[in-house]
Design an enzyme around this catalytic site. Structure first.
Site, PDB file in Angstrom:
ATOM      1  N   CYS A  58     137.449  30.399 -34.050  1.00 43.20           N
ATOM      2  CA  CYS A  58     136.128  30.057 -34.606  1.00 43.20           C
ATOM      3  C   CYS A  58     135.976  30.601 -36.031  1.00 43.20           C
ATOM      4  O   CYS A  58     136.047  31.803 -36.261  1.00 43.20           O
ATOM      5  CB  CYS A  58     135.022  30.612 -33.710  1.00 43.20           C
ATOM      6  SG  CYS A  58     133.389  30.219 -34.379  1.00 43.20           S
ATOM      7  N   ASP A 111     122.773  14.340 -22.242  1.00 43.64           N
ATOM      8  CA  ASP A 111     122.554  15.172 -23.416  1.00 43.64           C
ATOM      9  C   ASP A 111     121.119  15.574 -23.724  1.00 43.64           C
ATOM     10  O   ASP A 111     120.812  16.743 -23.802  1.00 43.64           O
ATOM     11  CB  ASP A 111     123.171  14.499 -24.659  1.00 43.64           C
ATOM     12  CG  ASP A 111     123.393  15.505 -25.780  1.00 43.64           C
ATOM     13  OD1 ASP A 111     123.811  16.632 -25.485  1.00 43.64           O
ATOM     14  OD2 ASP A 111     123.119  15.172 -26.934  1.00 43.64           O
TER      15      ASP A 111
HETATM   16  C1  B12 Z   1     122.349  22.806 -27.179  1.00 45.47           C
HETATM   17  C2  B12 Z   1     123.696  22.139 -27.241  1.00 45.47           C
HETATM   18  C3  B12 Z   1     124.550  22.490 -28.290  1.00 45.47           C
HETATM   19  C4  B12 Z   1     124.254  23.660 -29.226  1.00 45.47           C
HETATM   20  C5  B12 Z   1     124.536  24.974 -28.458  1.00 45.47           C
HETATM   21  C6  B12 Z   1     125.921  24.972 -27.770  1.00 45.47           C
HETATM   22  C7  B12 Z   1     125.967  25.589 -26.381  1.00 45.47           C
HETATM   23  N1  B12 Z   1     127.166  25.961 -25.994  1.00 45.47           N
HETATM   24  O1  B12 Z   1     124.961  25.719 -25.683  1.00 45.47           O
HETATM   25  C8  B12 Z   1     125.218  23.365 -30.412  1.00 45.47           C
HETATM   26  C9  B12 Z   1     124.477  22.557 -31.460  1.00 45.47           C
HETATM   27  C10 B12 Z   1     125.833  24.588 -31.074  1.00 45.47           C
HETATM   28  C11 B12 Z   1     126.251  22.472 -29.727  1.00 45.47           C
HETATM   29  C12 B12 Z   1     127.536  22.313 -30.206  1.00 45.47           C
HETATM   30  C13 B12 Z   1     128.499  21.519 -29.594  1.00 45.47           C
HETATM   31  N2  B12 Z   1     128.301  20.670 -28.571  1.00 45.47           N
HETATM   32 CO1  B12 Z   1     126.646  20.601 -27.553  1.00 45.47          CO
HETATM   33  N3  B12 Z   1     125.166  20.500 -26.366  1.00 45.47           N
HETATM   34  C14 B12 Z   1     124.074  21.180 -26.269  1.00 45.47           C
HETATM   35  C15 B12 Z   1     123.255  20.736 -25.051  1.00 45.47           C
HETATM   36  C16 B12 Z   1     122.162  19.781 -25.517  1.00 45.47           C
HETATM   37  C17 B12 Z   1     122.646  21.857 -24.211  1.00 45.47           C
HETATM   38  C18 B12 Z   1     123.628  23.002 -23.866  1.00 45.47           C
HETATM   39  C19 B12 Z   1     122.929  24.145 -23.189  1.00 45.47           C
HETATM   40  O2  B12 Z   1     122.268  23.964 -22.187  1.00 45.47           O
HETATM   41  N4  B12 Z   1     123.050  25.344 -23.768  1.00 45.47           N
HETATM   42  C20 B12 Z   1     122.375  26.535 -23.263  1.00 45.47           C
HETATM   43  C21 B12 Z   1     123.396  27.577 -22.853  1.00 45.47           C
HETATM   44  C22 B12 Z   1     122.669  28.836 -22.336  1.00 45.47           C
HETATM   45  O3  B12 Z   1     124.077  27.005 -21.779  1.00 45.47           O
HETATM   46  P1  B12 Z   1     125.635  27.159 -21.555  1.00 45.47           P
HETATM   47  O4  B12 Z   1     126.367  26.895 -22.814  1.00 45.47           O
HETATM   48  O5  B12 Z   1     125.994  26.362 -20.347  1.00 45.47           O
HETATM   49  O6  B12 Z   1     125.695  28.719 -21.266  1.00 45.47           O
HETATM   50  C23 B12 Z   1     126.415  29.197 -20.194  1.00 45.47           C
HETATM   51  C24 B12 Z   1     127.334  30.338 -20.555  1.00 45.47           C
HETATM   52  O7  B12 Z   1     126.787  31.054 -21.613  1.00 45.47           O
HETATM   53  C25 B12 Z   1     127.408  31.039 -19.228  1.00 45.47           C
HETATM   54  N5  B12 Z   1     127.382  32.475 -19.296  1.00 45.47           N
HETATM   55  C26 B12 Z   1     126.473  33.271 -19.844  1.00 45.47           C
HETATM   56  N6  B12 Z   1     126.818  34.555 -19.664  1.00 45.47           N
HETATM   57  C27 B12 Z   1     127.967  34.546 -18.965  1.00 45.47           C
HETATM   58  C28 B12 Z   1     128.760  35.580 -18.516  1.00 45.47           C
HETATM   59  C29 B12 Z   1     129.916  35.261 -17.802  1.00 45.47           C
HETATM   60  C30 B12 Z   1     130.765  36.367 -17.337  1.00 45.47           C
HETATM   61  C31 B12 Z   1     130.261  33.908 -17.519  1.00 45.47           C
HETATM   62  C32 B12 Z   1     131.475  33.547 -16.757  1.00 45.47           C
HETATM   63  C33 B12 Z   1     129.448  32.874 -18.016  1.00 45.47           C
HETATM   64  C34 B12 Z   1     128.321  33.227 -18.716  1.00 45.47           C
HETATM   65  O8  B12 Z   1     126.287  30.665 -18.433  1.00 45.47           O
HETATM   66  C35 B12 Z   1     125.439  29.841 -19.203  1.00 45.47           C
HETATM   67  C36 B12 Z   1     124.744  28.847 -18.297  1.00 45.47           C
HETATM   68  O9  B12 Z   1     125.674  27.968 -17.693  1.00 45.47           O
HETATM   69  C37 B12 Z   1     124.371  19.983 -24.217  1.00 45.47           C
HETATM   70  C38 B12 Z   1     123.883  18.782 -23.396  1.00 45.47           C
HETATM   71  C39 B12 Z   1     123.191  19.207 -22.134  1.00 45.47           C
HETATM   72  N7  B12 Z   1     122.016  18.685 -21.886  1.00 45.47           N
HETATM   73  O10 B12 Z   1     123.719  20.023 -21.373  1.00 45.47           O
HETATM   74  C40 B12 Z   1     125.383  19.541 -25.307  1.00 45.47           C
HETATM   75  C41 B12 Z   1     126.863  19.636 -24.934  1.00 45.47           C
HETATM   76  C42 B12 Z   1     127.101  20.981 -24.291  1.00 45.47           C
HETATM   77  N8  B12 Z   1     127.529  19.614 -26.223  1.00 45.47           N
HETATM   78  C43 B12 Z   1     128.673  19.025 -26.220  1.00 45.47           C
HETATM   79  C44 B12 Z   1     129.568  18.984 -27.327  1.00 45.47           C
HETATM   80  C45 B12 Z   1     130.698  17.977 -27.252  1.00 45.47           C
HETATM   81  C46 B12 Z   1     129.400  19.860 -28.408  1.00 45.47           C
HETATM   82  C47 B12 Z   1     130.372  20.105 -29.576  1.00 45.47           C
HETATM   83  C48 B12 Z   1     131.844  20.070 -29.184  1.00 45.47           C
HETATM   84  C49 B12 Z   1     130.069  19.053 -30.684  1.00 45.47           C
HETATM   85  C50 B12 Z   1     130.910  19.171 -31.949  1.00 45.47           C
HETATM   86  N9  B12 Z   1     132.155  18.724 -31.944  1.00 45.47           N
HETATM   87  O11 B12 Z   1     130.424  19.629 -32.960  1.00 45.47           O
HETATM   88  C51 B12 Z   1     129.931  21.518 -30.050  1.00 45.47           C
HETATM   89  C52 B12 Z   1     130.705  22.624 -29.301  1.00 45.47           C
HETATM   90  C53 B12 Z   1     130.265  24.020 -29.644  1.00 45.47           C
HETATM   91  C54 B12 Z   1     130.498  24.986 -28.472  1.00 45.47           C
HETATM   92  N10 B12 Z   1     131.573  25.762 -28.510  1.00 45.47           N
HETATM   93  O12 B12 Z   1     129.681  25.012 -27.541  1.00 45.47           O
HETATM   94  C55 B12 Z   1     128.990  18.428 -24.857  1.00 45.47           C
HETATM   95  C56 B12 Z   1     130.024  19.311 -24.158  1.00 45.47           C
HETATM   96  C57 B12 Z   1     130.938  18.548 -23.210  1.00 45.47           C
HETATM   97  C58 B12 Z   1     131.791  19.486 -22.403  1.00 45.47           C
HETATM   98  N11 B12 Z   1     132.982  19.035 -22.064  1.00 45.47           N
HETATM   99  O13 B12 Z   1     131.399  20.570 -22.078  1.00 45.47           O
HETATM  100  C59 B12 Z   1     127.555  18.447 -24.174  1.00 45.47           C
HETATM  101  C60 B12 Z   1     127.552  18.694 -22.665  1.00 45.47           C
HETATM  102  C61 B12 Z   1     126.921  17.078 -24.509  1.00 45.47           C
HETATM  103  C62 B12 Z   1     127.433  15.970 -23.599  1.00 45.47           C
HETATM  104  N12 B12 Z   1     126.536  15.294 -22.904  1.00 45.47           N
HETATM  105  O14 B12 Z   1     128.603  15.693 -23.474  1.00 45.47           O
HETATM  106  N13 B12 Z   1     125.746  21.922 -28.588  1.00 45.47           N
HETATM  107  S1  SF4 Z   2     134.912  26.801 -33.464  1.00 45.22           S
HETATM  108 FE1  SF4 Z   2     133.032  28.005 -33.721  1.00 45.22          FE
HETATM  109  S2  SF4 Z   2     131.905  26.868 -35.257  1.00 45.22           S
HETATM  110 FE2  SF4 Z   2     133.436  25.451 -34.438  1.00 45.22          FE
HETATM  111  S3  SF4 Z   2     132.396  24.364 -32.731  1.00 45.22           S
HETATM  112 FE3  SF4 Z   2     133.467  26.127 -31.874  1.00 45.22          FE
HETATM  113  S4  SF4 Z   2     131.861  27.707 -31.810  1.00 45.22           S
HETATM  114 FE4  SF4 Z   2     131.153  26.160 -33.245  1.00 45.22          FE
END
Ligand code: B12
Ligand code: SF4
Ligand code: SF4
Length: 374
Positions: free
Chosen positions: A202, A138
């Site tokens: 959402c 994380d």
């Molecule tokens: C920052 C963060 C958050 C932020 C931002 C969320 C996010 N999705 O990035 C906030 C605070 C909102 C958050 C919320 C939650 N989080 Co969080 N978070 C993180 C953290 C620290 C970094 C994530 C990250 O790198 N984000 C940056 C974005 C750019 O990366 P990405 O989401 O992978 O983006 C990808 C897509 O956008 C995709 N993409 C972009 N464009 C396109 C286009 C196409 C066509 C396609 C196919 C894909 C694509 O490519 C990107 C790169 O892979 C990780 C831990 C870690 N070190 O990885 C935990 C982590 C992701 N979180 C986790 C959890 C559990 C949650 C919550 C469920 C907690 C809760 N119950 O409240 C929520 C879920 C919200 C959600 N729907 O994401 C878990 C997820 C486990 C899993 N099974 O995936 C993690 C991995 C922590 C862990 N160690 O377990 N989180």
């Molecule tokens: S439903 Fe929406 S507000 Fe709730 S964790 Fe997912 S993205 Fe965030």
């Protein structure tokens, strides 16, 4: 003493991971998720990370394993199940009760997963003398989701989290980087198809497009990461969620394959966190907050932020029974609590707030705080 390797080390590693309590384990080459850095950059450039400036600070290292550690050759991705036994949406709309997201109802996963990652890493170093390892869960600049997808644990769903065919959306992720060249598993299979259940569920429209999230609109960000006032436009949508949100995860149809996380007793919910009464939480001072949330990830946000969240839920509750604790918090020492109390009172009893407002603005020079909130 080195472990006897009468089977390939990858097989032994996965058996050990299962023994330790990981529900999923896969291996990827260190450069197996090549689009990650560019997608992270685009996300940061949009400002979708809000005030999470730590996401920017080491973006080069976060974007690729070799950016963080040039010697890494393989990534071992691990998943630990926290699938709930009860429906996470059961308390939706229950006015006087708050909703704490499933991941925070038991022990802090950072501690539990980290301990077990270290155990597995120690085993690996014994099994393959000379190997170097680093473990992450994380908080390090590591993108756990795309790496887990590349290692075969599942795929990133439209809600952006990793979905597994066997465990649905309920996996905590962790990673071990190693200098060993291990045989990779290949990327995860499966996909979302035409489903859009998470997007539709959402409450704050946090998905500008499938597979992309705007963290600034996500209730998890608003209630956990955001330190100040919660923007007005999201207060009603937050409903009774007081720490995180599970809605997009909970509606995913793949969860029907996820058996409740029997193996991980640490994640079993604490009774007082599954049905937390807002009136009890609104009465917490700092010492009581620390006591109630000892060992829980909630402790990290501190009493003031948690009370702010509970006041939003109280304001959304429609319950006159919550008026006394709300009114008491109008005089709290923390500005964020006073402001949120004013907003909650304005929702529950607009006439009473109208009478209070002018007196408080004039008497306490609290005009800035109150203007932001109510
Ligand atoms: C920052 C963060 C958050 C932020 C931002 C969320 C996010 N999705 O990035 C906030 C605070 C909102 C958050 C919320 C939650 N989080 Co969080 N978070 C993180 C953290 C620290 C970094 C994530 C990250 O790198 N984000 C940056 C974005 C750019 O990366 P990405 O989401 O992978 O983006 C990808 C897509 O956008 C995709 N993409 C972009 N464009 C396109 C286009 C196409 C066509 C396609 C196919 C894909 C694509 O490519 C990107 C790169 O892979 C990780 C831990 C870690 N070190 O990885 C935990 C982590 C992701 N979180 C986790 C959890 C559990 C949650 C919550 C469920 C907690 C809760 N119950 O409240 C929520 C879920 C919200 C959600 N729907 O994401 C878990 C997820 C486990 C899993 N099974 O995936 C993690 C991995 C922590 C862990 N160690 O377990 N989180
Ligand atoms: S439903 Fe929406 S507000 Fe709730 S964790 Fe997912 S993205 Fe965030
Ligand atoms: S709810 Fe549907 S679209 Fe969202 S992650 Fe699950 S399968 Fe994919």
């Amino acid at each position: 003493m080195p472990v006897r390797q009468d089977k390939p080390i990858e097989v032994l590693l996965k058996a050990k991971a299962a023994e330790i309590g990981f529900a999923a384990c896969g291996i990827a080459d260190a450069d197996a998720a090549p689009r990650t850095a560019e997608r992270l950059r685009a996300w940061l450039d949009e400002g979708a990370h809000g005030d999470m400036l730590w996401m920017e600070e080491r973006a080069e290292q976060r974007g690729s394993p070799r950016g963080l550690w040039p010697a890494v050759r393989s990534v071992i991705a691990l998943g630990m199940s926290y699938a709930p036994a009860a429906d996470p949406l059961a308390l939706a709309g229950e006015g006087e009760v708050g909703r704490i997201s499933v991941y925070a109802q038991g022990a802090d996963y950072h501690d539990v997963v980290k301990r077990r990652l270290k155990e597995l890493a120690r085993w690996l170093v014994e099994a393959a003398p000379g190997a170097d390892v680093k473990v992450f869960v994380d908080t390090a600049p590591v993108m756990e989701k795309p790496l887990s997808e590349a290692a075969g644990l599942g795929w990133q769903g439209k809600h952006t989290n990793l979905v597994s065919r066997s465990h649905g959306s309920w996996l905590f992720l962790g990673a071990i980087y190693t200098t060993l060249a291990l045989a990779p598993d290949g990327p995860g299979r499966g996909g979302c198809g035409s489903c859009d259940a998470c997007q539709a569920a959402c409450p704050t429209d946090a998905f500008p497009a499938p597979y992309r999230i705007d963290a600034r609109r996500c209730i998890s960000y608003l209630t956990i990461e955001n330190k100040g006032p919660i923007p007005r436009e999201f207060r009603a949508g937050i409903g009774n969620r007081i720490y995180g949100c599970d809605d997009c995860l909970a509606v995913c149809p793949w969860n029907k394959f996820a058996a409740a996380a029997q193996a991980n007793l640490a994640f079993h919910p604490r009774a007082e966190l599954t049905v937390p009464y807002l009136a009890d939480l609104l009465a917490l001072d700092d010492a009581a907050f620390r006591q109630v949330f000892a060992g829980s990830p909630i402790k990290r946000i501190g009493r003031d932020r948690m009370l702010r969240n509970c006041l939003i839920a109280a304001g959304n509750s429609g319950s006159a029974r919550l008026l006394p604790p709300v009114v008491a918090l109008l005089d709290d020492p923390a500005p964020v609590v006073r402001g949120a109390a004013a907003w909650a009172l304005a929702q529950l009893d607009p006439a009473l707030w109208a009478a209070e407002r002018s007196a408080r603005m004039a008497a306490e020079a609290d005009a800035d705080v109150l203007a932001e909130w109510a």
